[in-house]
Each structure stands twice: as C-alpha cells, then as structure tokens.
Design a protein around this motif. Sequence first.
Motif, PDB file in Angstrom:
ATOM      1  N   LYS A 160       0.798  -1.464   0.095  1.00 31.84           N
ATOM      2  CA  LYS A 160       0.023   0.111   0.197  1.00 31.84           C
ATOM      3  C   LYS A 160       1.549   1.264   0.006  1.00 31.84           C
ATOM      4  N   VAL A 161       2.086   1.441   0.814  1.00 27.10           N
ATOM      5  CA  VAL A 161       2.843   2.558   0.663  1.00 27.10           C
ATOM      6  C   VAL A 161       3.942   3.169  -0.647  1.00 27.10           C
ATOM      7  N   ALA A 162       4.394   1.183  -0.884  1.00 32.72           N
ATOM      8  CA  ALA A 162       4.769   1.821  -1.946  1.00 32.72           C
ATOM      9  C   ALA A 162       3.998   1.936  -3.553  1.00 32.72           C
ATOM     10  N   THR A 163       2.727   1.863  -3.653  1.00 38.08           N
ATOM     11  CA  THR A 163       2.036   2.190  -4.887  1.00 38.08           C
ATOM     12  C   THR A 163       1.548   4.127  -4.433  1.00 38.08           C
ATOM     13  N   GLU A 164       1.606   3.895  -3.104  1.00 39.01           N
ATOM     14  CA  GLU A 164       1.229   5.278  -2.669  1.00 39.01           C
ATOM     15  C   GLU A 164       2.260   6.506  -3.634  1.00 39.01           C
ATOM     16  N   ILE A 165       3.652   5.774  -2.647  1.00 36.76           N
ATOM     17  CA  ILE A 165       4.908   6.215  -3.152  1.00 36.76           C
ATOM     18  C   ILE A 165       4.924   7.055  -4.724  1.00 36.76           C
ATOM     19  N   VAL A 166       4.801   5.586  -5.518  1.00 35.51           N
ATOM     20  CA  VAL A 166       4.801   5.052  -6.461  1.00 35.51           C
ATOM     21  C   VAL A 166       3.395   6.578  -7.762  1.00 35.51           C
ATOM     22  N   ARG A 167       2.524   5.849  -7.121  1.00 38.77           N
ATOM     23  CA  ARG A 167       1.296   7.406  -7.724  1.00 38.77           C
ATOM     24  C   ARG A 167       2.023   8.294  -7.757  1.00 38.77           C
ATOM     25  N   GLN A 168       2.741   9.655  -6.334  1.00 40.66           N
ATOM     26  CA  GLN A 168       3.361  10.306  -6.137  1.00 40.66           C
ATOM     27  C   GLN A 168       4.686  10.492  -6.937  1.00 40.66           C
ATOM     28  N   GLN A 169       5.045   9.731  -7.402  1.00 42.83           N
ATOM     29  CA  GLN A 169       6.549  10.652  -7.688  1.00 42.83           C
ATOM     30  C   GLN A 169       6.026   9.724  -9.414  1.00 42.83           C
ATOM     31  N   ASP A 170       5.544   9.553  -9.719  1.00 43.20           N
ATOM     32  CA  ASP A 170       5.153   8.877 -11.131  1.00 43.20           C
ATOM     33  C   ASP A 170       6.007   9.967 -12.363  1.00 43.20           C
ATOM     34  N   ARG A 171       6.028  10.917 -11.955  1.00 43.53           N
ATOM     35  CA  ARG A 171       6.791  12.055 -13.689  1.00 43.53           C
ATOM     36  C   ARG A 171       8.308  11.580 -13.070  1.00 43.53           C
ATOM     37  N   PHE A 172       8.384  11.140 -11.611  1.00 45.36           N
ATOM     38  CA  PHE A 172      10.330  10.510 -11.385  1.00 45.36           C
ATOM     39  C   PHE A 172      10.775   9.169 -12.706  1.00 45.36           C
ATOM     40  N   LEU A 173       9.204   9.252 -12.132  1.00 47.61           N
ATOM     41  CA  LEU A 173       9.444   7.041 -13.088  1.00 47.61           C
ATOM     42  C   LEU A 173       9.626   7.304 -14.886  1.00 47.61           C
ATOM     43  N   SER A 174       8.899   8.495 -15.564  1.00 51.81           N
ATOM     44  CA  SER A 174       8.781   8.976 -16.295  1.00 51.81           C
ATOM     45  C   SER A 174       9.910   9.960 -17.156  1.00 51.81           C
ATOM     46  N   LEU A 175       9.982  11.040 -16.051  1.00 50.09           N
ATOM     47  CA  LEU A 175      11.665  11.630 -17.322  1.00 50.09           C
ATOM     48  C   LEU A 175      12.455  12.248 -16.154  1.00 50.09           C
ATOM     49  N   GLY A 176      12.391  11.743 -14.984  1.00 47.86           N
ATOM     50  CA  GLY A 176      13.433  11.272 -14.303  1.00 47.86           C
ATOM     51  C   GLY A 176      13.833  12.150 -12.975  1.00 47.86           C
ATOM     52  N   VAL A 177      14.674  12.270 -12.288  1.00 50.86           N
ATOM     53  CA  VAL A 177      15.463  12.460 -11.320  1.00 50.86           C
ATOM     54  C   VAL A 177      14.802  14.053 -11.268  1.00 50.86           C
ATOM     55  N   GLN A 178      14.925  15.109 -11.984  1.00 54.11           N
ATOM     56  CA  GLN A 178      15.300  15.846 -12.392  1.00 54.11           C
ATOM     57  C   GLN A 178      13.207  16.402 -12.132  1.00 54.11           C
ATOM     58  N   HIS A 179      12.454  15.651 -11.908  1.00 52.93           N
ATOM     59  CA  HIS A 179      10.827  15.774 -11.895  1.00 52.93           C
ATOM     60  C   HIS A 179      10.495  14.969 -10.962  1.00 52.93           C
ATOM     61  N   LEU A 180      11.250  15.009  -9.532  1.00 54.33           N
ATOM     62  CA  LEU A 180      11.027  14.573  -8.118  1.00 54.33           C
ATOM     63  C   LEU A 180      10.429  15.737  -7.428  1.00 54.33           C
ATOM     64  N   ARG A 181       9.385  14.844  -6.824  1.00 55.49           N
ATOM     65  CA  ARG A 181       8.605  15.654  -6.399  1.00 55.49           C
ATOM     66  C   ARG A 181       8.945  16.031  -4.711  1.00 55.49           C
ATOM     67  N   PRO A 182       8.534  17.288  -4.404  1.00 55.15           N
ATOM     68  CA  PRO A 182       8.366  17.113  -2.593  1.00 55.15           C
ATOM     69  C   PRO A 182       7.915  16.585  -1.881  1.00 55.15           C
ATOM     70  N   LEU A 183       8.115  15.409  -1.331  1.00 53.86           N
ATOM     71  CA  LEU A 183       6.938  14.299  -0.400  1.00 53.86           C
ATOM     72  C   LEU A 183       7.579  13.849   1.022  1.00 53.86           C
ATOM     73  N   ASN A 184       6.261  14.715   2.229  1.00 56.44           N
ATOM     74  CA  ASN A 184       6.586  14.095   3.286  1.00 56.44           C
ATOM     75  C   ASN A 184       5.812  12.820   3.883  1.00 56.44           C
ATOM     76  N   LEU A 185       6.193  11.923   5.058  1.00 60.64           N
ATOM     77  CA  LEU A 185       5.413  11.258   5.429  1.00 60.64           C
ATOM     78  C   LEU A 185       3.768  11.366   5.830  1.00 60.64           C
ATOM     79  N   ARG A 186       3.607  12.440   6.125  1.00 64.63           N
ATOM     80  CA  ARG A 186       2.230  13.611   6.537  1.00 64.63           C
ATOM     81  C   ARG A 186       1.552  12.697   5.143  1.00 64.63           C
TER      82      ARG A 186
END
Length: 513
Positions: free
Chosen positions: A373-399
């Motif tokens: 469940k946690v990994a799926t939500e992380i992938v959903r939040q960081q889908d642009r990183f997977l598609s475009l690279g590290v420069q598109h990594l979004r800021p994210l926190n545990l909350r």
Amino acid sequence: MALSPKLEVRQSQQLVMTPQLMQAIKLLQMSSLDLVSYVENEIDSNPFLERTEGDTQGEGAERSEPLENAGEKTSADGADGADGDWMASQLETTPAAISSRMDADLSNVFPDDNGVERVVDPSAAKADNWKAPSNGAMASTSEDFNLETFVAAELSMADVLLEQASVALTSPADRMVALYLIDALDENGYLRIDQLEAAEKLGISLEHLEQVILQLQGLDPVGIFARSLEECLALQLREKDRYDPAMQALIENIGLLAKREFEMLKALCGVDDEDLQEMIFEVKQLNPKPGAIFEHELVQPVVPDAIVKQSAHGWTVELNSETLPKVLVNQSYYSEISSAVNGEADQQYFMDSLQTANWLAKSLEQRARTILKVATEIVRQQDRFLSLGVQHLRPLNLRTIADAIGMHESTVSRVTSNKYIATPRGIYELKYFFSSTISSVEGGEGHSSESVKHKIKQLIDAESPKAILSDDTIVKLLKGEGVDIARRTVAKYRDVLKIPSSVQRRREKRISS
C-alpha cells in the motif's frame, strides 16, 4: 481537611502494548534479510510453524489476490525418488565395486586415498607459525571433509605477511621482532608505534628495529609497514623507479596537493603545468591504504521488496515474492498433540505456541499488505520521476503518504525503513522519495531537494574551465529556472555532493586543461 486512604473504582481506556503488537511493529520495520532470519528462528522454536517450499509471483498493486493466493509451487517432474533409486542401483559406491568396474586398484589410481583410515593429530595444528602445515595436519575423515570451506577461506593480512617474513628474514630474533611489528599494524597497513618504546620492550637497539622495519617494507603489498602517508607513497614510487627529486618534493608537500595549491607546488618541485599534471596523475594511481586489500567485509546485495513495472494502464507495483517468507500453521499437528497430552502445563505451552504461530502468520500478511500500500502510493506521487527522471522528483513527506492511505505517520516511517523498490531507473530505498521542499520563485509548486542537487551537479559538470561558476552564480541560474534558493543552501548541497568550491575547481581545471 484530614487525609485518609480510600478505595475508588474508575473506568478508563488506554492502549496497551501487548507482546503480539510489539512483534507486529518489530516485523514492520525489519529489512528483508532480518525478517528471513527472524522467521527461521521462530520456525525452529515453534512446533506448529512450517515453511512453504515455493512462492508464486504477485500480479500487481491493484489487487490483493496475489498476496492471498501465493501458495506452494509444485514440482513438474516429481522425479526425486526415481533419482535416488537410479543412483543406488546403477552407481557403485564401495571401493571394491569401483575397482572391479575400472579393472584397476584404487591404490594405484589414488595413492593418497587407498582405503586406509586417516587420523587427525590435534597436536599438528599447533605447529610453528613459520612452517607450512604437514599432510597430517591437513588430513581429515571423509565425513568431516568439505572442499567448499577451504575454497571460501580468506587469508588475513597477518597470515600473508607472516608467510613472506618467514622467507625474507632468516634470523630467529628478527622473526620475533617481525611478529611484534605485524601485530602492531593497523587495518590500513600502517605502523603506528613509538619506536623507542618498542625497542625497549623487545630488548633491542633502535638501529636494529629500524633495520627490521626496512626489510619488512619490502614485502607485498608495496607500501606496507609505512609510518606515514608520505612514506607509504614514497615506497610505492621507489618500486616504480619514479621517486626523483621533483616527485620527492611533491610527496613531502602532499598537504598542498590536498588544498590544490598548484602554483606553490610548481615552485617547490621546479616543474611546469604539464609536468605537475603528470606527477599528480601518477600519485592518484597509488594506494594510500595498502592494508585495506585484506579487508574481507561481506557485501550484502540489495534485494528490492517491491517491483515497479510499466503496463498499458500505467505503473503497477508488485511485491517481490523472494523477500516474503511464507509460513504455514499446522493445525492438524496441534489437534493430535493436544488430544494426547494431559498435563496442564503442556496444554498451556501448546496453546501459547499455536497462538504465536497464528499471530506471526497474520503479522507477515499484514506487513506485506502495508508495504504494498505504501509503495503504491509513493509510485502514484512520484510518477513523473519514473517517466522523466530525477529532475522531476516531487517534494514529499511522510504525512502526505499517511493521510492518503489512512495510516499513522509512524507506521509509514517504519515501512519505508530498510525497504527498497526496483524501478526502471534503478533500485532505490523508499526513503529516497521523501525530500524537503525548495520554494518556487513564482510561488507555485515547490521543488524537491534531490532534484535541486541534480541541477547543481549538472550546472557544475557543464561549466567551462575558463568560466567557473561561483555559488552566487549558481543561485542566479537556479532562480532563472524557477528555484528560489539561498547561497548557503547551494554550498551545503555542494558539500553533500562532494564538489569542491569554485576556487578549488578553478585550480584543478586549470592544471588539467
């Protein structure tokens, strides 16, 4: 007002950390290797726990069926019994039968294994350190002999040096001094001792000790028994016949090289830019820690706990079945034992063991579901990183993740600890996707600190040797890309990336250009 004792009845609710709950929390934050070890210990100590022989691969993150249906993988051939019968009936296993089949005496073919029982002499193991072990010391019975244990054995630095010193030194007194000096080496192969104190302890002169040290410095690896970094590098350069006066001046002022004071080094060595560049290149090829080659630290490979795959409908997340230990609770065995045992203490033990087994099985299943469940939500939040690279990594926190999946923030923190996920861009720790926010110039969505570090590295890698970028210049360039960042933050990120300052880079690129 008089004080007197009295009894009161109160009703309240509180969360109690039961042993089962503590176990579930402990399992949640374990890495896959620690979890396997823990489950193995539980199986060994609990009579009602059994391990499954195989796992099936999960199908995706959208459904939980793969976690429930991951069962035992059956064998397609089922020829184990047949193999055993074939070996027993077709292969000769006794020396007499083998000799008859080969029409030869085994004593002629294998003179060291002629059927005579060999006995290990315990006293042979205490042989002199300077002598190679005799055949009797290495002999073993066929039951105890295991070739893999000899193949996997690693020699320590002391073992290698003792073997070389036994040849290089002929005097028994020098060998005793060498034993003391070898024991005094640090993990990098340096001799960090007070020579005067060592000479007094050994009862020899300081000149005698120095003579033994010089002989030991001729052993392999080159640079061993050095008493400083300068001496270690000098020994290696002498071995290559490259320790000329200019190189000697460079080694004696090695601190200036670390500070990139190239102009001062050129004056001290009496060389030009080209010669200094070649000398620095030679120094970089040397080994400043010759003893480190004997470190045999076991490197544990990173095994991902989840796998991200791209499908026609987007990104899917699957659990890695290889990291999920499967256990079964043998209820039938409990029924047989509980009906045959009459003692109250035994009945209680079996009941507690069954409860522990059931709880462990449920905890493992819940742990797998939570990771998915946690990994799926992380992938959903960081889908642009997977598609475009590290420069598109979004800021994210545990909350953010905790609110999205309806869990507590501490639970998400435990899940992301020591867990890895395999993506098309590589294997990352789950905590990698959580980063602080760098404000945007236009006030829009912020930038991830990891993406900002990546941009800083790209700018510095692309800079011209004639136009080195200062931290202030990097700040202006980043603001042009919409990143509102302070100069001290750029300096901090540069230090994290182990990138030298603009002054040091200018000196280094000037000498290398």
